[in-house]
Each structure stands twice: as C-alpha cells, then as structure tokens.
Design a protein around this motif. Sequence first.
Motif, short mmCIF file in Angstrom:
data_model
loop_
_atom_site.label_atom_id
_atom_site.label_comp_id
_atom_site.label_asym_id
_atom_site.label_seq_id
_atom_site.Cartn_x
_atom_site.Cartn_y
_atom_site.Cartn_z
N ALA A 88 0.86 -1.19 0.00
CA ALA A 88 0.00 0.00 0.00
C ALA A 88 0.89 1.23 0.00
CB ALA A 88 -0.90 -0.01 1.23
N LEU A 89 0.59 2.18 -0.88
CA LEU A 89 1.41 3.38 -1.01
C LEU A 89 0.65 4.61 -0.53
CD1 LEU A 89 2.82 2.83 -4.63
CD2 LEU A 89 3.84 2.12 -2.47
N PRO A 90 1.40 5.68 -0.16
CA PRO A 90 0.71 6.95 0.13
C PRO A 90 -0.12 7.37 -1.08
CG PRO A 90 3.02 7.05 0.78
CD PRO A 90 2.84 5.77 0.01
N ALA A 91 -1.31 7.82 -0.86
CA ALA A 91 -2.19 8.19 -1.96
C ALA A 91 -2.86 9.52 -1.67
CB ALA A 91 -3.26 7.11 -2.17
N GLY A 92 -3.37 10.14 -2.72
CA GLY A 92 -4.07 11.40 -2.56
C GLY A 92 -3.28 12.56 -3.13
N ARG A 101 8.42 7.03 -4.57
CA ARG A 101 9.65 6.69 -3.86
C ARG A 101 9.50 5.34 -3.16
NH1 ARG A 101 13.88 9.58 -2.44
NH2 ARG A 101 12.85 11.53 -3.03
N GLN A 102 8.38 5.15 -2.48
CA GLN A 102 8.15 3.87 -1.80
C GLN A 102 8.03 2.74 -2.81
OE1 GLN A 102 5.27 4.04 1.38
NE2 GLN A 102 4.80 1.85 1.21
N TRP A 103 7.42 3.01 -3.94
CA TRP A 103 7.28 2.02 -5.02
C TRP A 103 8.65 1.57 -5.50
CZ3 TRP A 103 8.11 1.73 -10.42
CH2 TRP A 103 7.30 0.83 -11.13
N ALA A 104 9.54 2.52 -5.75
CA ALA A 104 10.88 2.20 -6.24
C ALA A 104 11.67 1.41 -5.20
CB ALA A 104 11.62 3.48 -6.61
N TYR A 105 11.58 1.85 -3.95
CA TYR A 105 12.31 1.13 -2.89
C TYR A 105 11.74 -0.27 -2.67
CZ TYR A 105 15.57 4.68 -1.27
OH TYR A 105 16.63 5.55 -1.17
N GLY A 106 10.43 -0.41 -2.89
CA GLY A 106 9.83 -1.73 -2.74
C GLY A 106 10.35 -2.71 -3.77
N ILE A 107 10.47 -2.26 -5.02
CA ILE A 107 11.02 -3.14 -6.07
C ILE A 107 12.48 -3.44 -5.78
CG2 ILE A 107 11.56 -3.30 -8.52
CD1 ILE A 107 9.13 -1.57 -9.09
N ARG A 108 13.22 -2.44 -5.35
CA ARG A 108 14.65 -2.63 -5.03
C ARG A 108 14.81 -3.68 -3.92
NH1 ARG A 108 18.85 -0.14 -1.82
NH2 ARG A 108 20.77 0.11 -3.06
N ALA A 109 13.93 -3.65 -2.94
CA ALA A 109 14.00 -4.62 -1.85
C ALA A 109 13.76 -6.04 -2.36
CB ALA A 109 12.98 -4.26 -0.77
N GLN A 110 12.84 -6.20 -3.31
CA GLN A 110 12.60 -7.53 -3.89
C GLN A 110 13.81 -8.01 -4.67
OE1 GLN A 110 10.24 -8.21 -1.86
NE2 GLN A 110 9.09 -9.38 -3.38
N SER A 133 -0.31 -5.73 -10.03
CA SER A 133 -0.57 -5.00 -8.79
C SER A 133 0.44 -3.86 -8.61
CB SER A 133 -0.53 -5.94 -7.58
OG SER A 133 0.79 -6.26 -7.19
N TRP A 134 1.71 -4.08 -9.01
CA TRP A 134 2.71 -3.01 -8.95
C TRP A 134 2.39 -1.93 -9.98
CZ3 TRP A 134 6.70 -2.35 -5.51
CH2 TRP A 134 6.95 -3.42 -4.65
N MET A 135 1.93 -2.36 -11.14
CA MET A 135 1.52 -1.42 -12.18
C MET A 135 0.38 -0.54 -11.68
SD MET A 135 0.38 -2.56 -16.00
CE MET A 135 0.12 -1.38 -17.34
N ASP A 136 -0.61 -1.15 -11.06
CA ASP A 136 -1.76 -0.41 -10.55
C ASP A 136 -1.35 0.54 -9.44
OD1 ASP A 136 -4.83 -0.26 -10.58
OD2 ASP A 136 -4.40 -0.59 -8.46
N ALA A 137 -0.44 0.10 -8.57
CA ALA A 137 0.01 0.95 -7.46
C ALA A 137 0.70 2.20 -7.98
CB ALA A 137 0.95 0.16 -6.55
N CYS A 138 1.54 2.04 -9.00
CA CYS A 138 2.24 3.19 -9.58
C CYS A 138 1.25 4.16 -10.21
CB CYS A 138 3.25 2.70 -10.61
SG CYS A 138 4.27 4.02 -11.32
N LEU A 139 0.29 3.63 -10.95
CA LEU A 139 -0.70 4.49 -11.61
C LEU A 139 -1.58 5.20 -10.58
CD1 LEU A 139 -1.74 2.15 -14.57
CD2 LEU A 139 -0.28 4.20 -14.67
N ARG A 140 -1.88 4.53 -9.48
CA ARG A 140 -2.68 5.18 -8.42
C ARG A 140 -1.90 6.32 -7.78
NH1 ARG A 140 -3.49 1.67 -4.38
NH2 ARG A 140 -2.84 -0.24 -5.44
N ALA A 141 -0.57 6.14 -7.64
CA ALA A 141 0.25 7.21 -7.07
C ALA A 141 0.22 8.45 -7.96
CB ALA A 141 1.69 6.72 -6.89
#
Length: 258
Positions: A88-92, A101-110, A133-141
């Motif tokens: 879940a990412l910050p939204a709004g 930023r959280q999205w990028a760090y999440g992929i890096r961690a994987q 799901s990662w694609m959707d999270a980025c687009l929602r951000a």
Amino acid sequence: MGDEVPVGLARLWRLPTESRLGRPAELDVERVVRTAVDLADRDGLAGVTLAKVAKELGYTTMSLYRHVGSKEELLVLMGDAATGPAPALPAGPGQWRAGLRQWAYGIRAQHARHTWLPHLPISGPPSGPNAVSWMDACLRALADTGLGWAEKVGIMTLLSGYVRSSSQLSLDMAEGRRGSGLDQPQVEQAYGRALAGLVDAERFPEVAALFTSGLFEAPPEPAGDPELAEFEFGLDLILDGVAAAIRAAQSTSTSTGS
C-alpha cells in the motif's frame, strides 16, 4: 472465459486450464514455481532447468509439462511469484512523490531478496497478477497529478527500468569484487590511479580533469550505504523530472480552463 485465455496466461493467473476428476493432483503450478524460485535463490538463474526442478520435486521432467509449458513460461511464473504483491502506497493529492519513492524502494528490496530477479529476461509487458498490482500501485500514485495515460505509463517504465538497472549494476559490481578483498571505494581508487596515467589530456580533456580532481583518490563518503546514496541521487533526478512534467500538465490545464 477460461477457454478464451491463453494457457500460459491462465496458469499465470492460476485459472483452471483443464478439468480433473477424482483426487487432486499432488503436483501443481504453485509447487513447481515455488521450487524453481528456491532453486534460483540458492543457485542463481543458471541453476534453474526443468530437469533440476523435477528432480527437486521427485518427479520426471515430462510430468512438469502438464503444469508449465516451457522454460520460458517457468521464468515468467517465477518472476511474478518472486516480485510479490505491491505494498500500500501513500495516496491522494500531493502524495505522488512519496508514493513513487516507496514504489521504487519496494522493487529494489525484492531485487535484494531475490538477486536473480533483475537479471530475469523480459519477455513482454507486466501480465501476472503481482506484476499488475505493482503497475496499478504506480498508476494510483500518479492518479491526481493531471498527467495523461501516456505520460503515466512512460514514468512507470522509466522508473522501473532505473530500479532494475541500478540493482543489476550493484549485483554485478559486487560479483566483480568477490575474491579481490577490496570494497567499492578501494576499487574506485585503483581505477582512478590506473587511468590517470593512461588518459591523454589533449585527447580526452574532461576525463583527464576528472582523474586529476582527486574524486577517485579520496571519494566522498556519504552517511550510510554509498550504493544507497547513489540510488537515491538517481531516483531524485527522475522524481524531479516527474515534478516538472506535473507542473507543465497542471499549467496547461489551468491555461485552457479544463
């Protein structure tokens, strides 16, 4: 609907691909993929073949073809499984930068968790449930930024490519240092000393100036992990570019009154 979905895609989304009567099969896609991921974590991508996966499971190679059509399909299944679902990412409004930023760090961690993942061949756009799901999270951000779909997809492609290439470089450099007993600053120092005596200032004036600047002799030491600092530097450059694109989109929207 299931009949309209290609078999490989159905397996990726764990849709039933054939009807079975009687007892459930002891072997399924989930077990095959989980075993393959464990093999890759242990031995790298080179250690993953259908024959080796079958041996780990105690089955024949031919028995795997009921669940995985090919080595290429297995790699796609492995990639989606190892990537896992997006967090879940910050939204709004105004939260796009924190979200990306959280999205990028999440992929890096994987990538750090499964070091073979950034070296996995890319066979096409995201198609598995975890990748989507990662694609959707980025687009929602980016949903409240005023950017169009093409811009948002472009940002996602750029950002994911940066994280992948950064992870690849870090892993490859670590592999290259293995056995040398040198850390990265020592490797850079040796590099600078060796090249300083070879580079002709008339032929390569800027590179010669770089090697005589002292940067490689006494590289700056940022607080914490230097590789993390380099990653953060590149990430900020990309996010600054995204910010400029958002300002331009919002300015255009304001001037046209839309």
